[in-house]
Design an enzyme around this catalytic site. Sequence first.
Site, short mmCIF file in Angstrom:
data_model
loop_
_atom_site.label_atom_id
_atom_site.label_comp_id
_atom_site.label_asym_id
_atom_site.label_seq_id
_atom_site.Cartn_x
_atom_site.Cartn_y
_atom_site.Cartn_z
N ASN A 10 0.87 -1.17 0.00
CA ASN A 10 0.00 0.00 0.00
C ASN A 10 0.91 1.23 0.00
O ASN A 10 1.53 1.55 1.01
CB ASN A 10 -0.87 -0.05 1.26
CG ASN A 10 -1.89 1.08 1.31
OD1 ASN A 10 -1.86 1.99 0.48
ND2 ASN A 10 -2.77 1.03 2.28
N ARG A 90 -2.66 -2.18 -3.35
CA ARG A 90 -3.86 -1.37 -3.18
C ARG A 90 -3.75 -0.20 -4.16
O ARG A 90 -2.78 0.54 -4.14
CB ARG A 90 -3.93 -0.85 -1.75
CG ARG A 90 -5.16 -0.02 -1.52
CD ARG A 90 -5.29 0.31 -0.07
NE ARG A 90 -6.51 1.05 0.16
CZ ARG A 90 -6.90 1.46 1.35
NH1 ARG A 90 -6.18 1.15 2.41
NH2 ARG A 90 -8.02 2.13 1.49
N HIS A 178 -12.90 3.11 -0.02
CA HIS A 178 -12.88 2.13 1.09
C HIS A 178 -13.52 0.81 0.66
O HIS A 178 -14.00 0.04 1.49
CB HIS A 178 -13.65 2.66 2.33
CG HIS A 178 -12.95 3.77 3.04
ND1 HIS A 178 -13.62 4.86 3.56
CD2 HIS A 178 -11.64 3.97 3.33
CE1 HIS A 178 -12.74 5.68 4.13
NE2 HIS A 178 -11.54 5.16 3.99
N GLY A 209 -9.69 8.35 7.50
CA GLY A 209 -10.66 8.58 6.44
C GLY A 209 -11.95 7.92 6.89
O GLY A 209 -11.88 6.89 7.56
N ARG A 238 -10.00 16.10 6.40
CA ARG A 238 -10.80 16.38 5.19
C ARG A 238 -12.19 16.86 5.59
O ARG A 238 -12.77 16.36 6.55
CB ARG A 238 -10.93 15.12 4.33
CG ARG A 238 -9.68 14.79 3.55
CD ARG A 238 -9.81 13.45 2.86
NE ARG A 238 -9.10 12.41 3.59
CZ ARG A 238 -9.18 11.11 3.32
NH1 ARG A 238 -9.95 10.68 2.34
NH2 ARG A 238 -8.50 10.23 4.04
N GLU A 376 -8.31 -4.83 5.21
CA GLU A 376 -8.17 -4.58 3.77
C GLU A 376 -7.00 -5.37 3.18
O GLU A 376 -7.08 -5.85 2.05
CB GLU A 376 -7.96 -3.08 3.53
CG GLU A 376 -9.22 -2.28 3.80
CD GLU A 376 -8.95 -0.89 4.35
OE1 GLU A 376 -8.29 -0.78 5.41
OE2 GLU A 376 -9.41 0.07 3.73
#
Length: 393
Positions: A10, A90, A178, A209, A238, A376
Amino acid sequence: MTAGVVVVLNAGSSSLKFSLYEGDAVLLSGQVDGIGVRPGVTARDGAGTKLTAPDLAAGPPGTPAEALLALLPWLREHLGGRPLLALGHRVVHGGPNHDRPCLVTAALLDDLAALSPLAPLHQPHNLSPIHAAMERTPGLPQVACFDTAFHRTIPEVAQVYALPFEMAARGIRRYGFHGLSYEYIASVLPEVAPGLATGRVVVAHLGNGASLCALQGGRSVATTMGFSALDGLPMGTRCGEIDPAVVLHLMREDGLDIAGVEALLYRRSGLLGLSGVSSDFRDLLASEDPRARFAIKVFVYRVARGIGSLAAALGGLDGIVFTAGIGENAASIRAAICEACSWLGVELDAVANAATGPVISRAGSRAAAYVIPTDENLMIARHTRALLADTAE
Ligand code: ADP
């Protein structure tokens, strides 16, 4: 099953996370941080014991691609005699066409590079180590796993923005992110929450996130992130959903340019911007500052409101699943969100919630609530292995 090791990667702008998988078991994991500034490697074995990581001081990598090339020999030394099967990456954006992971080819990389303008802060960094490995070890299979792919089942009415019709054909539409996390949660529902596997579920991925995904029978039908990972819920730094006219106003009144807008919306907003204290939820929970408390209130309000919106898209709600850093660890935040969702039939079991579930709703609650840790990387390892098995047939 093919015996051997899959390396899951990743890559970000200044970091490269890596994990070695044999089947579903992690043999080793770690990361290179500070790439381009002062890179350092940390790594642990499958039992969590710290390993002596390679010293990159002699030729410090300036990019995630260089970091991968510097690490590969060390990773190979840790295979314990097992073959290295493939690299699984990823990749944030698969665009409108990729609804599943893909074996990397030069043509695929061109296709994915063309999507970089849609995710300029992530896509180029995700792709550069793939290019580098392709050149260095051309015989080693690589698989790209997309954060957008799981959302390709979202109906078209939920994918378009009400912009001129031709904009969607140009790629300006909702993609959602996601996806690997949601796919993992969907994959374990039959085992962990059999009552929800075929039902109407909102998964709350609440980490640095944050987004929500509406699952109908395990497939994504709506999500809060959109064209970019900026939309939807407020996050660490964010802003999440805002009126686009705010951007126009700031450009006109403050003379903000693209870089200024980007810095504001991606790095100076969200929980950090609201609180002025931190982007990290643990800091906010520990803080006495009224603005930290206010930021938490806003977060809970927006998550609960988002769950209501996705319940409307689903035509009802059978359950909520909490996952990722905040969702898995912050019992008080789960409680506040469930409280705000009581009108949807969620009745929290406070004792089960404090014990992190997995079921945290009371018996007889009209809508169930669960805590399920996401994974993930495991999803990427499984996809990579499955794709290799498919292509070997
Ligand atoms: P990323 O999106 O970087 O993968 P994570 O899923 O690891 O993020 O989530 C990071 C967030 O989870 C941070 O805001 C962190 O403060 C929060 N978090 C982690 N542990 C806890 C905890 N015990 N209580 C509250 N928040 C936590």
